[in-house]
Design a protein around this motif. Structure first.
Motif, PDB file in Angstrom:
ATOM      1  N   ASN A   1      42.998  44.411  38.358  1.00 16.76           N
ATOM      2  CA  ASN A   1      41.764  44.764  37.623  1.00 16.76           C
ATOM      3  C   ASN A   1      41.329  43.647  36.680  1.00 16.76           C
TER       4      ASN A   1
ATOM      5  N   THR B   1      39.181  40.929  34.848  1.00 14.21           N
ATOM      6  CA  THR B   1      37.770  40.704  34.546  1.00 14.21           C
ATOM      7  C   THR B   1      37.648  39.556  33.560  1.00 14.21           C
TER       8      THR B   1
ATOM      9  N   HIS C   1      35.205  38.351  31.223  1.00 14.59           N
ATOM     10  CA  HIS C   1      33.986  38.849  30.603  1.00 14.59           C
ATOM     11  C   HIS C   1      33.081  37.684  30.197  1.00 14.59           C
TER      12      HIS C   1
END
Length: 397
Positions: A34, A36, A38
């Motif tokens: 998961n 990410t 950002h």
């Protein structure tokens, strides 16, 4: 009994964790999931092993110093401290540094399968089929209750209401999902669909496992109908995506790829109308030109035209004949007058008028004395008449 607020409890736990020196500086080995990156520059991910997982965050000030880009499935060793995110009551690792520790087993398995399928030609661009621009029947293989299906329905109902949507529900997560997806693709192809969308919302690498199986890859590749794969988020690339005829970053994007908006339909209709009008005008002009040429040829070879040409030729020949005739007559007249002039010049009458006479005996001109005898009667022709005379005597020169 003391009554505490949620904030107080979370703050108390946070305080306790901070007091624990062992958690103030830890090194955690795990597989990234998961992940990410950002837009703020922070990294958010989960570290997991065979039995458990823990959330992790790496703020921009530390993330900017990392020499590589972390990826899902990568085994790493993360350095940092464990604390509580008080707002959500979630404890997590606040990472200050991270180093690779070899790729995770799931990641390695995927890479090995990709290499195998690549050698077998499942990803070859030459095998990719064209997606129909205006399909009559669109098949969708996805979860019957997922958000991906609703996104596709919303896009198609707005952009392409004339297309028929056929949904083939399938499990998109779990041990039996690969079989369910493969059956859905087969059913959609048998249902006379013009194109198939294989869709699923985002998820972790483990959630997308069915779409990274050999069975689903071959089901996509062997489909008799072109397949668009729209699995996960834009950054997620599965083996099903690579085997499909076209990859869409999201299910909504896949719906847009198989649909034509009303505005685009109108523009297409206007374009083809203008093109048809131009083609028809061109054909009409070509036929008019051909008709004019044929009419010209018809007139040129018609009996009336031939008669007119013959009349014109006859008149021209008549004029030429008349001119030739007049020329001949003129030349003859000149010759005649010239001959008359010469004859007059040589005429005996002219000679007589100069004082000469002609002697005839028996209607024959006498040129010599010895042609006459004494006593012959002759006629003497003079310029003003004729007299008769008898020869008395003759004398030769």
């Amino acid at each position: 009994m003391l009554i505490l607020s949620v904030t107080q409890i979370n703050r108390y736990i946070s305080f306790k964790l901070k007091e624990d020196k062992k958690l103030g500086g830890v090194m955690v080995r795990g597989e990234i999931s998961n992940f990410t990156a950002h837009r703020s520059g922070h990294f958010y991910f989960t570290l997991k092993d065979e039995n458990s997982s823990i959330k992790a965050v790496m703020f921009k000030s530390y993330a900017g110093a990392v020499k590589f880009m972390p990826q899902n499935g990568m085994n790493v060793i993360a350095m940092g401290s464990v604390s509580v995110f008080e707002r959500d009551g979630v404890y997590q690792v606040y990472v200050t540094d991270i180093i690779p520790d070899g790729a995770g087993s799931v990641y390695v398995a995927n890479e090995q399968l990709k290499e195998k399928l690549r050698k077998e030609g499942l990803f070859d661009q030459s095998a990719k089929r064209q997606i129909p621009q205006m399909p009559s029947r669109i098949g969708v293989v996805t979860s019957g209750t997922g958000a991906a299906l609703q996104d596709i329905i919303n896009v198609l109902s707005r952009r392409y209401p004339i297309g028929e949507l056929a949904v083939f529900p399938a499990l998109v997560q779990g041990e039996t999902a690969a079989d369910s997806i493969s059956h859905g693709l087969t059913d959609a192809a048998r249902a006379d669909c013009d194109v198939i969308i294989l869709a699923r919302g985002g998820g972790s690498l483990e959630d997308l496992t069915p779409f990274n199986t050999e069975k689903v890859a071959y089901a996509v590749y062997n489909s008799s109908v072109p397949v668009i794969s729209a699995v996960g988020h834009e950054t997620d690339v599965t083996i099903a995506d690579m085997a499909a005829d076209l990859r869409a970053p999201t299910p909504s994007a896949a719906a847009e790829m198989v649909s034509v908006s009303k505005e685009q339909l109108y523009n297409n209709l206007r374009y083809y109308d203008e093109k048809l009008d131009s083609a028809v005008s061109g054909r009409i002009n070509a036929f008019e030109t051909t008709l004019e040429k044929l009419t010209e040829r018809l007139l040129r070879f018609s009996p009336e035209h031939k008669i007119e040409n013959n009349i014109q030729k006859f008149e021209e020949l008549s004029k030429r004949l008349k001119l030739a005739y007049e020329k001949i007559i003129s030349e003859k007249e000149k010759k005649y007058i010239s001959g008359i002039s010469r004859m007059e010049a040589m005429s005996p009458v002219k000679v007589l008028m100069r004082g000469y006479s002609l002697v005839y005996r028996n209607d024959k001109i006498v040129n010599k004395v010895n042609e006459l005898e004494t006593g012959n009667v002759v006629e003497i022709k003079m310029s003003d008449g004729t007299v008769k005379a008898q020869i008395i005597a003759g004398e030769e020169n």
